[in-house]
Write a protein that holds these residues in place. Structure first.
Motif, PDB file in Angstrom:
ATOM      1  N   THR A   1      66.864   4.807  36.777  1.00 48.99           N
ATOM      2  CA  THR A   1      68.149   5.325  37.266  1.00 48.99           C
ATOM      3  C   THR A   1      69.161   4.230  37.581  1.00 48.99           C
ATOM      4  OG1 THR A   1      67.307   5.367  39.544  1.00 48.99           O
ATOM      5  CG2 THR A   1      67.066   7.381  38.243  1.00 48.99           C
ATOM      6  N   ALA A   2      68.720   2.984  37.706  1.00 51.69           N
ATOM      7  CA  ALA A   2      69.655   1.895  38.037  1.00 51.69           C
ATOM      8  C   ALA A   2      70.616   1.600  36.896  1.00 51.69           C
ATOM      9  CB  ALA A   2      68.887   0.633  38.409  1.00 51.69           C
ATOM     10  N   LEU A   3      70.208   1.915  35.668  1.00 52.33           N
ATOM     11  CA  LEU A   3      71.062   1.721  34.488  1.00 52.33           C
ATOM     12  C   LEU A   3      71.534   0.275  34.331  1.00 52.33           C
ATOM     13  CD1 LEU A   3      73.256   4.960  34.619  1.00 52.33           C
ATOM     14  CD2 LEU A   3      71.126   4.554  33.355  1.00 52.33           C
ATOM     15  N   GLY A   4      70.725  -0.665  34.811  1.00 46.52           N
ATOM     16  CA  GLY A   4      71.049  -2.082  34.634  1.00 46.52           C
ATOM     17  C   GLY A   4      72.063  -2.632  35.614  1.00 46.52           C
ATOM     18  N   VAL A   5      72.547  -1.813  36.559  1.00 46.51           N
ATOM     19  CA  VAL A   5      73.565  -2.264  37.507  1.00 46.51           C
ATOM     20  C   VAL A   5      73.093  -3.445  38.353  1.00 46.51           C
ATOM     21  CG1 VAL A   5      74.891  -1.594  39.557  1.00 46.51           C
ATOM     22  CG2 VAL A   5      74.790  -0.073  37.568  1.00 46.51           C
ATOM     23  N   PRO A   6      71.878  -3.434  38.926  1.00 46.41           N
ATOM     24  CA  PRO A   6      71.453  -4.605  39.705  1.00 46.41           C
ATOM     25  C   PRO A   6      71.484  -5.899  38.900  1.00 46.41           C
ATOM     26  CG  PRO A   6      69.999  -2.750  40.142  1.00 46.41           C
ATOM     27  CD  PRO A   6      70.872  -2.349  38.996  1.00 46.41           C
ATOM     28  N   ASN A   7      71.132  -5.848  37.624  1.00 43.04           N
ATOM     29  CA  ASN A   7      71.165  -7.053  36.798  1.00 43.04           C
ATOM     30  C   ASN A   7      72.594  -7.542  36.579  1.00 43.04           C
ATOM     31  OD1 ASN A   7      68.354  -7.128  36.405  1.00 43.04           O
ATOM     32  ND2 ASN A   7      68.480  -5.650  34.752  1.00 43.04           N
ATOM     33  N   VAL A   8      73.512  -6.612  36.384  1.00 43.34           N
ATOM     34  CA  VAL A   8      74.914  -6.989  36.209  1.00 43.34           C
ATOM     35  C   VAL A   8      75.453  -7.638  37.481  1.00 43.34           C
ATOM     36  CG1 VAL A   8      77.251  -6.116  35.811  1.00 43.34           C
ATOM     37  CG2 VAL A   8      75.331  -5.207  34.485  1.00 43.34           C
ATOM     38  N   LEU A   9      75.140  -7.071  38.636  1.00 44.34           N
ATOM     39  CA  LEU A   9      75.592  -7.636  39.900  1.00 44.34           C
ATOM     40  C   LEU A   9      75.006  -9.027  40.133  1.00 44.34           C
ATOM     41  CD1 LEU A   9      75.342  -4.439  42.138  1.00 44.34           C
ATOM     42  CD2 LEU A   9      77.435  -5.663  41.536  1.00 44.34           C
ATOM     43  N   LEU A  10      73.737  -9.185  39.840  1.00 44.74           N
ATOM     44  CA  LEU A  10      73.098 -10.485  40.025  1.00 44.74           C
ATOM     45  C   LEU A  10      73.758 -11.554  39.169  1.00 44.74           C
ATOM     46  CD1 LEU A  10      70.727 -12.154  41.232  1.00 44.74           C
ATOM     47  CD2 LEU A  10      69.374 -11.447  39.240  1.00 44.74           C
ATOM     48  N   ARG A  11      74.115 -11.199  37.955  1.00 41.27           N
ATOM     49  CA  ARG A  11      74.659 -12.178  37.019  1.00 41.27           C
ATOM     50  C   ARG A  11      76.154 -12.446  37.221  1.00 41.27           C
ATOM     51  NH1 ARG A  11      77.008 -15.295  34.810  1.00 41.27           N
ATOM     52  NH2 ARG A  11      76.886 -16.122  32.683  1.00 41.27           N
ATOM     53  N   TYR A  12      76.949 -11.421  37.548  1.00 42.06           N
ATOM     54  CA  TYR A  12      78.406 -11.573  37.470  1.00 42.06           C
ATOM     55  C   TYR A  12      79.140 -11.517  38.803  1.00 42.06           C
ATOM     56  CZ  TYR A  12      77.982 -11.035  32.424  1.00 42.06           C
ATOM     57  OH  TYR A  12      77.647 -11.221  31.099  1.00 42.06           O
ATOM     58  N   ILE A  13      78.505 -11.095  39.892  1.00 38.93           N
ATOM     59  CA  ILE A  13      79.267 -10.874  41.115  1.00 38.93           C
ATOM     60  C   ILE A  13      79.841 -12.166  41.682  1.00 38.93           C
ATOM     61  CG2 ILE A  13      77.348 -11.063  42.769  1.00 38.93           C
ATOM     62  CD1 ILE A  13      78.661  -8.600  44.188  1.00 38.93           C
TER      63      ILE A  13
END
Length: 546
Positions: A96-108
């Motif tokens: 259900t995360a749809l990759g959002v945690p990975n995007v935040l880790l990499r780009y925030i």
């Protein structure tokens, strides 16, 4: 005392750790010195890794104690229900995360602004995971309501499914918070809230499990993740800055990482247990799980230690500094090998005494498979480093292509080997799959990213770890029992230290880079002792390292 014309990094109140002089008497005066003394990003990485390691140790210890409490209070059946509920939560969170945690880790970190952590990127991405999370929670609650209304017979009480839904929500929010905090290099904050969660977890599991069974025990797991989940409001409540947009690269990275994570469920979530359960009795699964538990401890700690790697390497990649990415890759692999290889090889050597001592004599049949699982757990630990490099270099498309191949290979090899070889065959098959995955990752980094593996250093460290294991085994053969085990560990450790020094595996630059970039708040005397203890492993003169 001065070493190679350099002042002791432990002196002058840490001043030398901040700005040590350039080395004028050797090849280290050039590229390698970039990672020593003047490198603020390396100092931040080491500090972040230290906090991440502390958090990992706390989480592992709390989880281990909690597992014992659940087993004692609820027995095998209740333990199975709790384990299944945790499996539903962790697996569902990936989907259900749809990759959002990975995007935040990499780009925030790209959008971080004073007074607006992350620039509001968390709020911008919130709708992507909020809707599937809400639907999943409602689905679990609806199922619990149907069970209660229909009176249908099931292995899990409706109250268990209600608490599973609550835990799913809290775990999902905590996972997003964790990615945001790590992406912003706030590892001290992460460690603090994990500590608060661990303080809640153990008593809540004990009290809840005693009075309310499985559902009560799950309350303790909710408590473990609740402090981090509540922290998400700080980031999600911030209004996004105008320049904060979801770019095409972010969408691609999130999509690819999500698909590869979902496919990875077939590789890393113990799919071999399905085949063992289909062809063998539960005793074989229990024996295999004992070895897998010990191997898992070896894998989980390095994963926590490397929590700061992706954002750290991502900064260098964004700056176009590929040589720095390469040097950091070599250094992390070397440090990880120094830690993991003696544990894996030495642990396998003493497993014949260690496993029955921990789990009881009824688990002695599990020794061979536990030896294989622990010895090759290093492959899984190592794979996290090139994976982090690939993610930091924005090549998540590799995982999209490679993960299905490895998943098919995993299912095929287990389907062929487990029916005739049982748990031992499953252990060897697991080692083979993870070995192929590590090799593929390393070759991709070398051929596509120009980040080759320093294979010579890894082989030298592996040889030192092998000598360590042989020494420990020889002592244990002569002196058995608990006393022999302690002597074997001591002999193995001494052999390992001597082998590292004789083989000149550790360059002095590694030691100086680590100590020079220790957190400035560390006491001067402690930094002094750390420096001199680590220099015992370094032969003089030092080898120059990339």
């Amino acid at each position: 005392m001065p070493v190679d014309g350099r002042k002791d990094p432990g002196r002058n109140g840490g001043a030398d750790r901040q700005s040590a002089p350039m080395d004028q008497d050797g090849p280290r005066a050039s590229a390698a010195w970039i990672l020593i003394g003047r490198d603020k990003t390396m100092a931040g990485f080491i500090s972040s890794s230290a906090f991440s390691t502390i958090a990992g140790l706390m989480s592992l210890l709390s989880g281990f104690i909690s597992s014992i409490i659940v087993a004692r209070l609820l027995g095998p059946e209740g333990t199975g229900e709790v384990t299944f509920a945790l499996f539903v939560v962790t697996t569902g969170a990936i989907v259900t995360a749809l990759g959002v945690p990975n995007v935040l880790l990499r780009y925030i970190q790209t959008y971080d602004r004073p007074g607006n952590p992350g620039g509001g990127l968390t709020r911008r991405l919130a709708p992507y995971f909020a809707l599937p999370t809400a639907l999943s929670v409602l689905g679990l609650l609806a199922y619990a309501a149907w069970l209660q209304a229909s009176g249908a017979k099931t292995d899990h009480m409706p109250s268990t499914w209600v608490m599973t839904a609550v835990l799913f929500l809290i775990y999902m929010l905590a996972a997003v918070t964790d990615s945001v905090s790590r992406g912003l290099n706030r590892f001290a904050e992460t460690t603090k809230y994990i500590f608060f969660g661990c303080l809640l977890q153990i008593p809540l599991i004990a009290i809840g499990g005693y009075f309310y069974g499985v559902a009560g025990a799950l309350v303790g797991h909710v408590g473990r993740h609740l402090p981090q989940a509540l922290r998400l409001y700080q980031y999600a409540s911030r209004k996004p800055a105008p320049e904060v947009v979801i770019t095409g690269k972010m969408r691609e990275f999130g999509r690819n990482s999500w698909i590869s994570s979902v496919i990875g469920l077939f590789i890393w979530t113990r799919v071999e247990l399905f085949f063992l359960g289909f062809y063998f009795a539960t005793t074989e699964i229990g024996h295999y799980a004992a070895g897998l538990t010990l191997a898992g401890l070896v894998v989980q700690l390095p994963a926590q230690m490397l929590g700061a790697m992706t954002p750290h390497l991502g900064r260098h990649h964004d700056n176009g500094d590929r040589p720095r990415v390469r040097r950091t890759y070599h250094r992390i692999m070397r440090w990880l090998a120094l830690l993991v290889l003696p544990i894996c090889f030495g642990g396998a050597a003493i497993m014949g005494t260690l496993l029955p001592l921990l789990f009881g004599e009824e688990f002695r049949e599990a020794v061979p498979m536990a030896q294989v699982l622990l010895a090759f757990a290093c492959l899984t630990a190592f794979s996290g480093v090139p994976s982090g490099v690939i993610g930091a270099c924005e090549r998540s498309d590799f995982f999209l292509r490679a993960s299905p191949v490895i998943a098919i290979l995993s299912l095929a090899i287990f389907a062929v080997t487990v029916p005739w070889g049982g748990g031992l065959a499953a252990a060897w098959a697991r080692a083979a799959v993870h070995g192929v995955w590590l090799a593929w990752l390393a070759v991709f980094c070398w051929r596509q990213l120009a980040v080759p593996l320093n294979l010579v250093d890894l082989l030298l460290i592996a040889f030192a770890a092998l000598l360590c294991s042989l020494s420990a085994y020889a002592v244990l053969v002569e002196v058995g029992g608990f006393g022999g085990l302690m002597l074997a560990v001591s002999a193995g450790a001494l052999t390992y230290v001597l082998a590292l020094r004789v083989l000149r595996v550790i360059p002095r630059d590694d030691v100086e880079a680590l100590v020079s970039n220790l957190p400035g708040r560390m006491p001067e005397r402690l930094a002094h002792y750390i420096y001199h203890a680590m220099t015992l492993l370094v032969a003089t003169p030092a080898r120059s390292k990339s």
